[in-house]
Design a protein around this motif. Structure first.
Motif, PDB file in Angstrom:
ATOM      1  N   PRO A 277     -23.910   3.145  -2.890  1.00 58.65           N
ATOM      2  CA  PRO A 277     -24.310   1.852  -2.318  1.00 58.65           C
ATOM      3  C   PRO A 277     -23.070   1.008  -2.017  1.00 58.65           C
ATOM      4  O   PRO A 277     -21.980   1.281  -2.532  1.00 58.65           O
ATOM      5  N   TYR A 278     -23.267  -0.025  -1.209  1.00 61.06           N
ATOM      6  CA  TYR A 278     -22.129  -0.825  -0.717  1.00 61.06           C
ATOM      7  C   TYR A 278     -21.267  -1.366  -1.859  1.00 61.06           C
ATOM      8  O   TYR A 278     -20.027  -1.285  -1.808  1.00 61.06           O
ATOM      9  N   SER A 279     -21.890  -1.919  -2.906  1.00 58.92           N
ATOM     10  CA  SER A 279     -21.118  -2.515  -3.997  1.00 58.92           C
ATOM     11  C   SER A 279     -20.257  -1.479  -4.706  1.00 58.92           C
ATOM     12  O   SER A 279     -19.134  -1.769  -5.137  1.00 58.92           O
ATOM     13  N   GLU A 280     -20.778  -0.242  -4.812  1.00 61.25           N
ATOM     14  CA  GLU A 280     -20.013   0.823  -5.463  1.00 61.25           C
ATOM     15  C   GLU A 280     -18.873   1.309  -4.566  1.00 61.25           C
ATOM     16  O   GLU A 280     -17.824   1.703  -5.055  1.00 61.25           O
ATOM     17  N   ILE A 281     -19.093   1.278  -3.259  1.00 61.96           N
ATOM     18  CA  ILE A 281     -18.003   1.629  -2.332  1.00 61.96           C
ATOM     19  C   ILE A 281     -16.846   0.647  -2.505  1.00 61.96           C
ATOM     20  O   ILE A 281     -15.682   1.044  -2.579  1.00 61.96           O
ATOM     21  N   ILE A 282     -17.179  -0.644  -2.590  1.00 60.42           N
ATOM     22  CA  ILE A 282     -16.152  -1.676  -2.781  1.00 60.42           C
ATOM     23  C   ILE A 282     -15.371  -1.419  -4.058  1.00 60.42           C
ATOM     24  O   ILE A 282     -14.125  -1.404  -4.063  1.00 60.42           O
ATOM     25  N   LYS A 283     -16.080  -1.204  -5.166  1.00 62.37           N
ATOM     26  CA  LYS A 283     -15.407  -0.979  -6.452  1.00 62.37           C
ATOM     27  C   LYS A 283     -14.550   0.282  -6.423  1.00 62.37           C
ATOM     28  O   LYS A 283     -13.424   0.299  -6.935  1.00 62.37           O
ATOM     29  N   THR A 284     -15.066   1.320  -5.786  1.00 67.09           N
ATOM     30  CA  THR A 284     -14.331   2.578  -5.724  1.00 67.09           C
ATOM     31  C   THR A 284     -13.055   2.437  -4.907  1.00 67.09           C
ATOM     32  O   THR A 284     -11.985   2.899  -5.328  1.00 67.09           O
ATOM     33  N   LEU A 285     -13.139   1.816  -3.744  1.00 72.06           N
ATOM     34  CA  LEU A 285     -11.944   1.648  -2.908  1.00 72.06           C
ATOM     35  C   LEU A 285     -10.902   0.789  -3.605  1.00 72.06           C
ATOM     36  O   LEU A 285      -9.696   1.094  -3.568  1.00 72.06           O
ATOM     37  N   LYS A 286     -11.314  -0.281  -4.247  1.00 71.67           N
ATOM     38  CA  LYS A 286     -10.356  -1.132  -4.962  1.00 71.67           C
ATOM     39  C   LYS A 286      -9.662  -0.352  -6.077  1.00 71.67           C
ATOM     40  O   LYS A 286      -8.451  -0.476  -6.278  1.00 71.67           O
ATOM     41  N   THR A 287     -10.433   0.457  -6.787  1.00 70.80           N
ATOM     42  CA  THR A 287      -9.865   1.215  -7.910  1.00 70.80           C
ATOM     43  C   THR A 287      -8.925   2.308  -7.425  1.00 70.80           C
ATOM     44  O   THR A 287      -7.846   2.516  -7.998  1.00 70.80           O
ATOM     45  N   ILE A 288      -9.305   2.997  -6.358  1.00 70.07           N
ATOM     46  CA  ILE A 288      -8.457   4.073  -5.831  1.00 70.07           C
ATOM     47  C   ILE A 288      -7.171   3.522  -5.232  1.00 70.07           C
ATOM     48  O   ILE A 288      -6.080   4.061  -5.438  1.00 70.07           O
ATOM     49  N   TRP A 289      -7.295   2.440  -4.502  1.00 67.64           N
ATOM     50  CA  TRP A 289      -6.142   1.937  -3.763  1.00 67.64           C
ATOM     51  C   TRP A 289      -5.239   1.011  -4.574  1.00 67.64           C
ATOM     52  O   TRP A 289      -4.031   0.991  -4.353  1.00 67.64           O
ATOM     53  N   GLU A 367       3.684  21.133  -2.387  1.00 66.67           N
ATOM     54  CA  GLU A 367       3.999  19.763  -1.989  1.00 66.67           C
ATOM     55  C   GLU A 367       5.455  19.441  -2.318  1.00 66.67           C
ATOM     56  O   GLU A 367       5.911  19.687  -3.429  1.00 66.67           O
ATOM     57  N   SER A 368       6.169  18.898  -1.363  1.00 64.09           N
ATOM     58  CA  SER A 368       7.524  18.425  -1.642  1.00 64.09           C
ATOM     59  C   SER A 368       7.518  16.966  -2.071  1.00 64.09           C
ATOM     60  O   SER A 368       8.503  16.446  -2.566  1.00 64.09           O
ATOM     61  N   THR A 369       6.379  16.310  -1.857  1.00 70.17           N
ATOM     62  CA  THR A 369       6.244  14.922  -2.279  1.00 70.17           C
ATOM     63  C   THR A 369       4.983  14.776  -3.130  1.00 70.17           C
ATOM     64  O   THR A 369       4.031  15.540  -2.992  1.00 70.17           O
ATOM     65  N   SER A 370       5.022  13.802  -4.011  1.00 72.07           N
ATOM     66  CA  SER A 370       3.868  13.443  -4.816  1.00 72.07           C
ATOM     67  C   SER A 370       3.536  11.986  -4.517  1.00 72.07           C
ATOM     68  O   SER A 370       4.340  11.273  -3.902  1.00 72.07           O
ATOM     69  N   ILE A 371       2.370  11.555  -4.956  1.00 70.21           N
ATOM     70  CA  ILE A 371       1.941  10.179  -4.714  1.00 70.21           C
ATOM     71  C   ILE A 371       1.854   9.448  -6.046  1.00 70.21           C
ATOM     72  O   ILE A 371       1.177   9.909  -6.961  1.00 70.21           O
ATOM     73  N   LEU A 372       2.540   8.322  -6.146  1.00 69.89           N
ATOM     74  CA  LEU A 372       2.422   7.488  -7.336  1.00 69.89           C
ATOM     75  C   LEU A 372       1.481   6.330  -7.026  1.00 69.89           C
ATOM     76  O   LEU A 372       1.780   5.502  -6.164  1.00 69.89           O
ATOM     77  N   PRO A 373       0.330   6.259  -7.706  1.00 72.76           N
ATOM     78  CA  PRO A 373      -0.556   5.117  -7.489  1.00 72.76           C
ATOM     79  C   PRO A 373       0.044   3.851  -8.098  1.00 72.76           C
ATOM     80  O   PRO A 373       0.452   3.850  -9.261  1.00 72.76           O
ATOM     81  N   THR A 374       0.135   2.798  -7.322  1.00 68.86           N
ATOM     82  CA  THR A 374       0.581   1.498  -7.832  1.00 68.86           C
ATOM     83  C   THR A 374      -0.439   0.451  -7.393  1.00 68.86           C
ATOM     84  O   THR A 374      -1.305   0.721  -6.547  1.00 68.86           O
ATOM     85  N   LYS A 375      -0.337  -0.733  -7.937  1.00 71.79           N
ATOM     86  CA  LYS A 375      -1.262  -1.799  -7.561  1.00 71.79           C
ATOM     87  C   LYS A 375      -1.030  -2.279  -6.139  1.00 71.79           C
ATOM     88  O   LYS A 375      -1.848  -3.003  -5.591  1.00 71.79           O
ATOM     89  N   GLY A 376       0.079  -1.857  -5.548  1.00 72.68           N
ATOM     90  CA  GLY A 376       0.331  -2.156  -4.147  1.00 72.68           C
ATOM     91  C   GLY A 376      -0.123  -1.039  -3.226  1.00 72.68           C
ATOM     92  O   GLY A 376       0.038  -1.128  -2.011  1.00 72.68           O
ATOM     93  N   GLY A 377      -0.700   0.023  -3.810  1.00 67.78           N
ATOM     94  CA  GLY A 377      -1.135   1.177  -3.037  1.00 67.78           C
ATOM     95  C   GLY A 377      -0.359   2.424  -3.443  1.00 67.78           C
ATOM     96  O   GLY A 377       0.664   2.343  -4.132  1.00 67.78           O
ATOM     97  N   GLY A 378      -0.825   3.596  -3.031  1.00 64.24           N
ATOM     98  CA  GLY A 378      -0.146   4.848  -3.342  1.00 64.24           C
ATOM     99  C   GLY A 378       1.137   4.987  -2.538  1.00 64.24           C
ATOM    100  O   GLY A 378       1.158   4.754  -1.328  1.00 64.24           O
ATOM    101  N   ILE A 379       2.232   5.374  -3.215  1.00 67.71           N
ATOM    102  CA  ILE A 379       3.534   5.487  -2.558  1.00 67.71           C
ATOM    103  C   ILE A 379       4.103   6.884  -2.831  1.00 67.71           C
ATOM    104  O   ILE A 379       4.140   7.328  -3.979  1.00 67.71           O
ATOM    105  N   PRO A 380       4.541   7.603  -1.792  1.00 68.84           N
ATOM    106  CA  PRO A 380       5.074   8.956  -1.996  1.00 68.84           C
ATOM    107  C   PRO A 380       6.484   8.941  -2.594  1.00 68.84           C
ATOM    108  O   PRO A 380       7.251   7.996  -2.399  1.00 68.84           O
TER     109      PRO A 380
END
Length: 410
Positions: A277-289, A367-380
């Motif tokens: 549902p829409y509210s769960e999409i919002i929560k999921t995107l905020k948590t992932i990003w 993979e030659s790069t990895s992704i570090l999740p940060t509160k500013g977004g994922g950064i390789p």
């Protein structure tokens, strides 16, 4: 909520409460809502078409697949070899629980001294030997996440005192008893928890895909995913429930449900989002990003699993791993594990962890790069040239082309 649910949630607030008090800036919120609107529209266009062609999202796909036989790969036993190798009874216990220890590696004063020296290295920015670029460091600083937990990634291959502990015979020989003779420490890192810092949430990790498109480890022979690698967690200061000790669900490596559900979501994130549902999409995107590390993401999946399969975490044995400085624990990271919050007034928990695998396991093959999740977004960040520490036996396998570190000069 049953007793086990309550015990597993000790020290954590649910994500709805977290996001009720955590605000994103208007630009990030605009991105989240615009994306959620697009996903909601796609639910009415793409989802029916996918369903017609048998491509509907299945959260529980593959979770009942057989992981294979849990065969201990090492043959050296204390009964024949002496020294620090595991006994037959210790091997049997590990085969049931996925945990060995705690056991002493170095004495308490030596551990506490190493903790202080590690703090000094962090204060000196590890002499700029961190593999993270300024983009990641700036993001960590901006959100007050700049710590030894991140700058300490892979530093064991760069400093003699860290290296020496990670290859100590009291660690290396028990690992040989479980994994075999030709071993590498493919990653080292620190786990610091300051007073008031929340716990790390329950998670499973087999081949360390984490936030990447592909797993970081790939065995070249049939291997139970619980033995793709083992973690050794070394307490540099005393750790207990008050300071945030480790917690493990013993024997939970036998199913891998948690990690496989995470993989299902990673492999079809759009399909998963369209099932919400829409509210769960919002929560999921905020948590992932916009959360740092992978623990809030693990909590997101845990909360979803508890709604989908309420019985999954019933009849479990949770073990709290309190340790003295200088003691260590060996466990398979496919065991569901977590840690308490640090509720002490002035005690900083610090541990050094090594991730160990066989030399015939590909490391960073895809993979030659990895992704570090940060509160500013994922950064390789680049991991391709990050070397592994040779621990025992032959570090070079004819089946792999892993980068091997040389003993550091400092």
């Amino acid at each position: 909520m049953n007793t086990k649910d309550h015990t597993m949630m000790d020290g954590y607030e649910d994500l709805d409460h977290y996001w009720a008090k955590t605000r994103l800036n208007p630009l990030k919120m605009l991105r989240v809502h615009c994306s959620a609107i697009i996903i909601t529209i796609l639910k009415f266009i793409i989802k029916p078409i996918r369903f017609m062609f048998g491509k509907g999202f299945d959260l529980l796909a593959n979770i009942d697949n057989d992981l294979g036989k849990f065969d201990i790969l090492g043959t050296k036993r204390q009964e024949q070899e002496g020294e620090n190798y595991l006994t037959e009874s210790q091997i049997e216990k590990f085969s049931e629980s996925g945990v060995h220890g705690p056991f002493r590696v170095i004495d308490q004063k030596e551990a506490e001294k190493l903790a202080g020296e590690s703090d000094d290295l962090f204060k000196n920015n590890f002499h700029k030997t961190t593999l993270f670029g300024d983009d990641i460091l700036d993001s960590l600083k901006a959100f007050d996440d700049y710590s030894i937990n991140y700058l300490g990634y892979f530093q064991g291959s760069k400093y003699q005192k860290l290296w020496n502990v990670l290859v100590h015979p009291k660690i290396a020989q028990p690992l040989q008893s479980i994994l075999g003779d030709d071993l590498l420490c493919w990653r080292s890192q620190f786990f610091e928890k300051k007073p008031g810092q929340e716990g790390t949430f329950w998670h499973q990790t087999g081949t360390f895909r984490e936030s990447d498109g592909k797993p970081k480890l790939e065995p070249t022979q049939p291997t139970h995913p619980a033995l793709a690698q083992l973690t050794v967690w070394i307490a540099l200061r005393d750790t207990n429930k008050k300071t945030g000790c480790l917690r493990v669900v013993e024997g939970s490596f036998t199913d891998g449900y948690f990690e496989r559900i995470v993989t299902n979501i990673q492999d079809d994130l759009l399909g998963y989002l369209m099932s919400l549902p829409y509210s769960e999409i919002i929560k999921t995107l905020k948590t992932i990003w916009y959360t740092t590390g992978n623990f809030k993401k693990a909590q997101l999946i845990f909360e979803k699993i508890k709604r989908t399969i309420p019985s999954l975490f019933e009849n479990i044995t949770i073990r709290d791993l309190e340790m003295k400085a200088g003691e260590a624990i060996i466990f398979t990271s496919l065991n569901t594990h977590a840690s308490y919050a640090n509720t002490s007034d002035d005690q900083i928990r610090l541990a050094l962890a090594g991730r160990y695998t066989r030399s015939d396991v590909h490391i960073f093959k895809h993979e030659s790069t990895s992704i570090l999740p940060t509160k500013g977004g994922g950064i390789p960040y680049n991991v391709y040239n990050e070397p592994s520490i040779p621990v025992t036996g032959n570090p070079k396998s004819s089946k792999t082309n892993n980068n091997i570190a040389e003993y550091p000069s400092v």
